[in-house]
Scaffold this motif. Structure first.
Motif, PDB file in Angstrom:
ATOM      1  N   LYS A  79     -43.039 -16.056  13.681  1.00  0.00           N
ATOM      2  CA  LYS A  79     -41.857 -16.291  12.837  1.00  0.00           C
ATOM      3  C   LYS A  79     -41.510 -17.778  12.754  1.00  0.00           C
ATOM      4  O   LYS A  79     -40.939 -18.228  11.771  1.00  0.00           O
ATOM      5  CB  LYS A  79     -40.670 -15.458  13.291  1.00  0.00           C
ATOM      6  N   ASP A  80     -41.877 -18.544  13.767  1.00  0.00           N
ATOM      7  CA  ASP A  80     -41.646 -19.995  13.735  1.00  0.00           C
ATOM      8  C   ASP A  80     -42.536 -20.688  12.708  1.00  0.00           C
ATOM      9  O   ASP A  80     -42.310 -21.852  12.393  1.00  0.00           O
ATOM     10  CB  ASP A  80     -41.934 -20.634  15.095  1.00  0.00           C
ATOM     11  N   CYS A  81     -43.536 -19.984  12.227  1.00  0.00           N
ATOM     12  CA  CYS A  81     -44.532 -20.610  11.362  1.00  0.00           C
ATOM     13  C   CYS A  81     -44.391 -20.225   9.897  1.00  0.00           C
ATOM     14  O   CYS A  81     -45.253 -20.548   9.084  1.00  0.00           O
ATOM     15  CB  CYS A  81     -45.914 -20.281  11.892  1.00  0.00           C
ATOM     16  N   GLU A  82     -43.322 -19.523   9.561  1.00  0.00           N
ATOM     17  CA  GLU A  82     -43.037 -19.254   8.158  1.00  0.00           C
ATOM     18  C   GLU A  82     -42.625 -20.572   7.522  1.00  0.00           C
ATOM     19  O   GLU A  82     -41.910 -21.366   8.128  1.00  0.00           O
ATOM     20  CB  GLU A  82     -41.934 -18.200   8.041  1.00  0.00           C
ATOM     21  N   PHE A  83     -43.070 -20.798   6.308  1.00  0.00           N
ATOM     22  CA  PHE A  83     -42.849 -22.104   5.698  1.00  0.00           C
ATOM     23  C   PHE A  83     -41.370 -22.382   5.457  1.00  0.00           C
ATOM     24  O   PHE A  83     -40.663 -21.605   4.845  1.00  0.00           O
ATOM     25  CB  PHE A  83     -43.618 -22.242   4.383  1.00  0.00           C
ATOM     26  N   ASP A  84     -40.937 -23.498   5.999  1.00  0.00           N
ATOM     27  CA  ASP A  84     -39.571 -24.007   5.823  1.00  0.00           C
ATOM     28  C   ASP A  84     -39.682 -25.506   6.062  1.00  0.00           C
ATOM     29  O   ASP A  84     -40.077 -25.927   7.146  1.00  0.00           O
ATOM     30  CB  ASP A  84     -38.632 -23.352   6.833  1.00  0.00           C
ATOM     31  N   LYS A  85     -39.363 -26.287   5.063  1.00  0.00           N
ATOM     32  CA  LYS A  85     -39.576 -27.739   5.156  1.00  0.00           C
ATOM     33  C   LYS A  85     -38.898 -28.392   6.349  1.00  0.00           C
ATOM     34  O   LYS A  85     -39.222 -29.505   6.716  1.00  0.00           O
ATOM     35  CB  LYS A  85     -39.126 -28.421   3.861  1.00  0.00           C
ATOM     36  N   ARG A  86     -37.971 -27.680   6.974  1.00  0.00           N
ATOM     37  CA  ARG A  86     -37.239 -28.291   8.087  1.00  0.00           C
ATOM     38  C   ARG A  86     -37.787 -27.904   9.454  1.00  0.00           C
ATOM     39  O   ARG A  86     -37.344 -28.434  10.457  1.00  0.00           O
ATOM     40  CB  ARG A  86     -35.767 -27.925   7.997  1.00  0.00           C
ATOM     41  N   ASN A  87     -38.707 -26.981   9.527  1.00  0.00           N
ATOM     42  CA  ASN A  87     -39.191 -26.648  10.869  1.00  0.00           C
ATOM     43  C   ASN A  87     -40.402 -27.520  11.234  1.00  0.00           C
ATOM     44  O   ASN A  87     -41.149 -27.961  10.360  1.00  0.00           O
ATOM     45  CB  ASN A  87     -39.416 -25.134  11.037  1.00  0.00           C
ATOM     46  N   SER A 143     -43.981 -26.519   9.874  1.00  0.00           N
ATOM     47  CA  SER A 143     -44.130 -26.807   8.444  1.00  0.00           C
ATOM     48  C   SER A 143     -44.253 -28.307   8.195  1.00  0.00           C
ATOM     49  O   SER A 143     -45.043 -28.734   7.360  1.00  0.00           O
ATOM     50  CB  SER A 143     -42.956 -26.235   7.653  1.00  0.00           C
ATOM     51  N   GLU A 144     -43.490 -29.097   8.919  1.00  0.00           N
ATOM     52  CA  GLU A 144     -43.577 -30.551   8.773  1.00  0.00           C
ATOM     53  C   GLU A 144     -44.976 -31.047   9.147  1.00  0.00           C
ATOM     54  O   GLU A 144     -45.536 -31.904   8.462  1.00  0.00           O
ATOM     55  CB  GLU A 144     -42.520 -31.253   9.639  1.00  0.00           C
TER      56      GLU A 144
END
Length: 195
Positions: free
Chosen positions: A25-33, A36-37
């Protein structure tokens, strides 16, 4: 310094893979995590179709990013960019590293369709098409193997046809556990081909 930078890229890819294996779940795309960065950082290092390959430092940067992506086994959204990179590569080590980055990514219909199109594209260098063939064979389904057999029959390049034929023949004769599924599918498919 170069060696340390190379090691940092490889370690980044490995850390992404390990973390995503443990906490998907930490690896779902979200520009702020952070994951993802890191993925966006690696994507940006590839540039547009791995451009700038006439510069030695740029080639090194592309290779490090490709190897890190291969170690990370992600992001899946980058597969199209990896194919473009392989197609436009001016250096065989970039082609090899681009296809190697696919090695442990999951197989799906979109991936195999892209590989099959690449193999079938006679405008692309035969060596590059062979790399795509190897990537497609790694995802053995009845559909993929039927298409590959048909391609062998219609392939105008002796180099590509010979490589494809030899690889498929070796799979059929192999006792390898890893190739058991492909071997059984090939036996089933070749039984139905009129001789």
């Amino acid at each position: 310094k170069k060696r340390e930078l190379r090691q940092a890229y490889l370690t980044l890819g490995t850390l992404i893979y390990r973390h995503c294996s443990k906490v998907p779940k930490d690896c779902e795309f979200d520009k702020r995590n952070p994951i993802s960065e890191a993925e966006v950082f690696l994507e940006k290092k590839l540039g547009d179709a791995c451009n700038g390959q006439r510069n030695h430092e740029r080639v090194e940067e592309i290779l490090m990013a490709l190897k890190a992506i291969g170690n990370a086994r992600r992001p899946l959204r980058i597969r199209g960019a990896l194919l473009k990179c392989a197609e436009k590569a001016l250096h065989s080590n970039i082609t090899h590293s681009a296809f190697n980055a696919f090695r442990k990514m999951p197989c799906d219909g979109e991936f195999t369709d892209e590989m099959l199109k690449f193999v079938q594209n006679k405008e692309i260098d035969p060596e590059k098409r062979i790399h795509a063939f190897d990537a497609a064979v790694r995802c053995p389904t009845e559909y993929v193997l039927e298409r590959l057999i048909k391609m062998v029959e219609e392939e105008p390049s002796r180099q590509v046809a010979s490589y494809m034929w030899t690889t498929l023949s070796n799979i059929m004769e192999s006792n390898s556990v890893e190739q058991a599924n492909a071997r059984e599918l090939l036996k089933k498919i070749t039984k139905t081909i009129p001789g």
